[in-house]
Each structure stands twice: as structure tokens, then as C-alpha cells.
Design a protein around this motif. Sequence first.
Motif, PDB file in Angstrom:
ATOM      1  N   PHE A 221      -4.825   7.602   2.646  1.00  0.00           N
ATOM      2  CA  PHE A 221      -4.940   6.198   2.003  1.00  0.00           C
ATOM      3  C   PHE A 221      -4.498   5.072   2.944  1.00  0.00           C
ATOM      4  O   PHE A 221      -5.076   4.078   3.021  1.00  0.00           O
ATOM      5  CB  PHE A 221      -3.659   6.342   0.826  1.00  0.00           C
ATOM      6  CG  PHE A 221      -3.650   5.036   0.048  1.00  0.00           C
ATOM      7  CD1 PHE A 221      -4.587   4.997  -1.170  1.00  0.00           C
ATOM      8  CD2 PHE A 221      -2.664   4.164   0.059  1.00  0.00           C
ATOM      9  CE1 PHE A 221      -4.505   3.761  -1.935  1.00  0.00           C
ATOM     10  CE2 PHE A 221      -2.942   3.091  -0.776  1.00  0.00           C
ATOM     11  CZ  PHE A 221      -3.683   2.837  -1.613  1.00  0.00           C
ATOM     12  N   ILE A 222      -3.309   5.218   3.567  1.00  0.00           N
ATOM     13  CA  ILE A 222      -3.047   4.270   4.604  1.00  0.00           C
ATOM     14  C   ILE A 222      -4.048   4.064   5.872  1.00  0.00           C
ATOM     15  O   ILE A 222      -4.196   2.968   6.108  1.00  0.00           O
ATOM     16  CB  ILE A 222      -1.737   4.540   5.008  1.00  0.00           C
ATOM     17  CG1 ILE A 222      -0.497   4.491   3.927  1.00  0.00           C
ATOM     18  CG2 ILE A 222      -1.072   3.167   6.019  1.00  0.00           C
ATOM     19  CD1 ILE A 222      -0.420   3.177   2.983  1.00  0.00           C
ATOM     20  N   PRO A 223      -4.412   5.205   6.591  1.00  0.00           N
ATOM     21  CA  PRO A 223      -5.227   4.825   7.413  1.00  0.00           C
ATOM     22  C   PRO A 223      -6.583   4.191   7.276  1.00  0.00           C
ATOM     23  O   PRO A 223      -7.086   3.296   7.953  1.00  0.00           O
ATOM     24  CB  PRO A 223      -5.492   6.320   8.240  1.00  0.00           C
ATOM     25  CG  PRO A 223      -4.436   7.175   7.772  1.00  0.00           C
ATOM     26  CD  PRO A 223      -3.883   6.491   6.424  1.00  0.00           C
ATOM     27  N   ALA A 224      -7.233   4.712   6.068  1.00  0.00           N
ATOM     28  CA  ALA A 224      -8.306   3.906   5.453  1.00  0.00           C
ATOM     29  C   ALA A 224      -8.140   2.463   5.296  1.00  0.00           C
ATOM     30  O   ALA A 224      -8.871   1.595   5.473  1.00  0.00           O
ATOM     31  CB  ALA A 224      -8.797   4.743   4.126  1.00  0.00           C
ATOM     32  N   TYR A 225      -7.014   2.109   4.638  1.00  0.00           N
ATOM     33  CA  TYR A 225      -6.697   0.826   4.428  1.00  0.00           C
ATOM     34  C   TYR A 225      -6.407   0.012   5.516  1.00  0.00           C
ATOM     35  O   TYR A 225      -7.005  -1.003   5.709  1.00  0.00           O
ATOM     36  CB  TYR A 225      -5.664   0.733   3.372  1.00  0.00           C
ATOM     37  CG  TYR A 225      -5.266  -0.638   2.850  1.00  0.00           C
ATOM     38  CD1 TYR A 225      -5.955  -1.243   2.534  1.00  0.00           C
ATOM     39  CD2 TYR A 225      -3.796  -1.135   2.974  1.00  0.00           C
ATOM     40  CE1 TYR A 225      -5.733  -2.908   2.193  1.00  0.00           C
ATOM     41  CE2 TYR A 225      -3.571  -2.539   2.888  1.00  0.00           C
ATOM     42  CZ  TYR A 225      -4.582  -3.344   2.151  1.00  0.00           C
ATOM     43  OH  TYR A 225      -4.088  -4.482   1.745  1.00  0.00           O
ATOM     44  N   ALA A 226      -5.764   0.763   6.449  1.00  0.00           N
ATOM     45  CA  ALA A 226      -5.590  -0.092   7.723  1.00  0.00           C
ATOM     46  C   ALA A 226      -6.952  -0.435   8.462  1.00  0.00           C
ATOM     47  O   ALA A 226      -6.952  -1.265   9.142  1.00  0.00           O
ATOM     48  CB  ALA A 226      -4.350   0.773   8.790  1.00  0.00           C
ATOM     49  N   LEU A 227      -7.577   0.567   8.391  1.00  0.00           N
ATOM     50  CA  LEU A 227      -9.053   0.423   9.297  1.00  0.00           C
ATOM     51  C   LEU A 227      -9.694  -0.786   8.433  1.00  0.00           C
ATOM     52  O   LEU A 227     -10.290  -1.414   9.143  1.00  0.00           O
ATOM     53  CB  LEU A 227      -9.686   1.746   9.083  1.00  0.00           C
ATOM     54  CG  LEU A 227     -11.010   1.853   9.990  1.00  0.00           C
ATOM     55  CD1 LEU A 227     -10.795   1.713  11.456  1.00  0.00           C
ATOM     56  CD2 LEU A 227     -11.787   3.218   9.695  1.00  0.00           C
TER      57      LEU A 227
ATOM     58  N   ALA B  68       0.894  -1.262   0.164  1.00  0.00           N
ATOM     59  CA  ALA B  68       0.030  -0.008   0.028  1.00  0.00           C
ATOM     60  C   ALA B  68       0.784   1.202   0.034  1.00  0.00           C
ATOM     61  O   ALA B  68       0.636   2.212  -0.849  1.00  0.00           O
ATOM     62  CB  ALA B  68      -0.952   0.146   1.368  1.00  0.00           C
ATOM     63  N   TYR B  69       1.938   1.290   0.972  1.00  0.00           N
ATOM     64  CA  TYR B  69       2.762   2.393   0.724  1.00  0.00           C
ATOM     65  C   TYR B  69       3.482   2.363  -0.415  1.00  0.00           C
ATOM     66  O   TYR B  69       3.641   3.740  -0.955  1.00  0.00           O
ATOM     67  CB  TYR B  69       3.810   2.289   1.879  1.00  0.00           C
ATOM     68  CG  TYR B  69       3.578   2.637   3.277  1.00  0.00           C
ATOM     69  CD1 TYR B  69       3.631   4.143   3.509  1.00  0.00           C
ATOM     70  CD2 TYR B  69       3.377   1.810   4.193  1.00  0.00           C
ATOM     71  CE1 TYR B  69       3.272   4.486   4.848  1.00  0.00           C
ATOM     72  CE2 TYR B  69       3.068   2.407   5.566  1.00  0.00           C
ATOM     73  CZ  TYR B  69       3.098   3.498   5.813  1.00  0.00           C
ATOM     74  OH  TYR B  69       2.533   4.065   6.980  1.00  0.00           O
ATOM     75  N   ALA B  70       3.745   1.547  -0.936  1.00  0.00           N
ATOM     76  CA  ALA B  70       4.365   1.536  -2.572  1.00  0.00           C
ATOM     77  C   ALA B  70       3.568   2.143  -3.510  1.00  0.00           C
ATOM     78  O   ALA B  70       4.011   2.816  -4.480  1.00  0.00           O
ATOM     79  CB  ALA B  70       4.848   0.304  -2.925  1.00  0.00           C
TER      80      ALA B  70
END
Length: 454
Positions: free
Chosen positions: A43-49, A27-29
Amino acid sequence: MLLSANMMSFQDLFLTPIYLLLLLGLAYALRGRFTNAYTRRYFIPAYALKLGGAIALGLIYEFYYSGGDTTNYYNHAALMYKAFGDSFPVGLKLLTSDGEYDPAIYPYTSQMFWFTPGSTEMVIVRIAAVIALLCFNTYTVMAMLFATLSFTGMWAMYITFVKIRPQLYKQFTLAVFFMPSVFFWGSGLMKDSICIGALGLLFYGFYKATIQKRSIITSAAIGFLGAYVLYVTKVYILLSFLPPAMLWVFNENSQRIQSSLVRMLAKPVLIAVGVGVGAFAATNLTAGDERFDVEKIGERSKITKEYLSEYVTSGSAYDIGELDGSLNSIVKVAPMAVFTALFRPFLFEARNPVMLLSAMEATFFIYLTVMMFFRTGLFGTLRMIATEPTVTFCFLFAIIMAVGVGTTSGNFGTLVRYKIPLMPFFLAGLFIMQARVDSLARLKRGNVNLQRAA
């Protein structure tokens, strides 16, 4: 008889952290390709959730409900995984079969109560089985990969809203990603996860191809992919989407017609075309389907509601009025069905923690809706809905879906899952209207200040 209902094992404890790091690293990439300076931080907070929601749903079903739909999907997929381990050709035949009897796969299909011709559940089982091959049939990892598929479509939904109203990029994160019911029920190894992701792809492809008119072939392909997934899983979401979407196209394009006379003459023609397309889709996409055939929808709604109301054990049943199996009875209960789907359960109707979260969301919806009516009045609100094409689409889609899920659910436990596709659109519509009111208020204050200065 199915495999053991015990989904999680020490394998989950070992592989889940490894796959979690791999997925977050990926996701970071990829974040830079699908974000801009404003959306990047979400992006990352939404995906991690989403990943957290997938894990939480599995834990709730494993230790609180002691099994359920996600368990059944896993157990069916585990049988397919076992078939591939026993014989790859047999596994492939099982994966591609559609409920027909075959001696080679009967040892496995005899244990699958969803293995019937045209089963929508088996679509999800096949997806789960393919994913199982990638993660050694590990439930939690499978759930996280389902969340990844769902997030892909929901990010497409989010960036579509942002394209429509860039200044509301913060509010849209709440509408799409951070509502508890949406990231909980729409993240795990469930049909709901795939469907809300597919809806996001359909929304993205439709908007970009028909309204923005950019990358039309690619956008149409993405839209058709989302539409096809909905067609084979939950066709009623697709049927709820099509008529408002056709009206949306007309409203957006009619505003670009400079001549008021041409616009006035074109309006009834284009509306008739939209209604015709919607009616054709509703009757032809569902023809012969025992569950969704338009001619049988009243009867099926009555049966489903009675079944779910009778067998619910959590005390969460609700009553919207009498359904006698006719379309006329659905029309009569439609207002209460919409109200129930959008604004219930009330806080005092909550019977467990999951229902309490839904009640808090419903209370938030009530607050935003009442405040909108309070600020602009009934007719002002309706006029704003009618003159803002995106808002018209969002509310029509939400209302049509609310009628469907409100009349067929019968209890809040089922309703909270069925209504998650409409929640981002209804909330996004409210946010757009709120921004429009704020903008008009600022303009009015500016005019007053100019007059005083003069």
C-alpha cells in the motif's frame, strides 16, 4: 494570454515536504482499512511511487519539455484560483460555467483557450482549481493530490484483481502500480491520472455489483461515479469497457448454469443483449459529439492521426496504414493498430529516455506473449482466453482500446499516454493465463508421479 509557463516556485519547495508528510501519514492511518495481511506491504510503496511519479512528471515538463498539458491545466486552474481571491461569487461562477459568455468572468475566460462548451479539459481544470484552494495554488502539491485521487481508483482496481485471483497478489502489483509508464503518466496533474483512477472505480464497482453481487447499491454507486468521470473526460475508455464487461457478466453467470442445454440456449440471447447494450451506449453516449460520434469516428481518426503525425517533433511518428476517414479503413488497419499499441515502440525506435521506458515495457509484453504462445500453442492460448471469463474481458478491453488509441495517436509520444488504461488489464490477463498454465503443468506432473507410484 495565459499566465507564465513557470509552474514551480519557492512555495513548492516549502509546502511540498509538509503536504508529503501529511499525505503519507494519512495513508499509514488508512492502510489497515483497505488492505489485508497480503496486500498491506504494497500500500505505502505503491502510493509513494504515485507521489514520486507526480513530482517527476512536473519536473520533466518544467525543465525538459518547457511546458505542455500539465502546464496548461495549472495555468487555467491558477486563473480560477485568482478569481476566487478577487471575488468568491465570481470564482464560483467561473468554476460552474460551461463555456458560456458572461461579462463577470470574461477577464478570466478570455485567457483560457480551453474555456468552450463541453470541454473535457475544463473538467480537469475545475478539479485542479478546487484542489488549488486547498494548497495555496502550489503546483507540486496539486500534482500529488491528483496522484492521490488516481491511487484511490487504482487501489480499487488492484484489490478487484486480487479478489478474482488472490494467489497472484504479487504479480498484480506490477500490472497495476509498478509499470513505469503507468505511474509516470498516470500520476501527475493530467487528465490521464483522473481517467485511470476512474477506470479503477468502474472496474471495482462493476465487478462487485454484477459478478460478486455484494453491497450492490454502494458498489453500483462507485461504478457509476467512475463511469461518469470517464464519460465527461475520455468517453472512449468507457465505450471500450462496456461491451467486454457485458460479455464478462454473461460468461461468469453462464458457468453457474448447471444444465448444458439451458446454457447453450441462453448464450446467444445474452450475447445479443450485451452487443445491443454496447451498440446503444456507443451511439447514444456520443451522439452529436464532434470528436467521438460513432458516425464520424473514421473521419476524426484520420484528421487526428494526420495532425499528430505532421506536427510531432521528436521523430516518434509511426505508420499503421492508410486511413481515408471511413470505418472500413479502421477495420483494415486495426490489426496493426493493436500490435503497435501493445508491442511498440521497439527498443531501436526509442528516441529519448521516456520513449526508452515505453520500449522496455513493450519488449516485456512481447516476451510474456511469445512465451505464452510457446508454452500452450496458438490454439491452446486462444482456447484458454475464450474459457477464462476474466481473461476474455481483460484482452477484449485491451484490444478494443488498442484499436482506438493506435489509430488516432500517430506518434509514440502520444500513444504512451493514451494506452496506459489498457496496460494493467493486458498484463493482468497474461499473469492469470500464466498461472493457469503453471497450475495445469503441476497437475500433470502430479498425475505422472501417481502413475509411477502405482
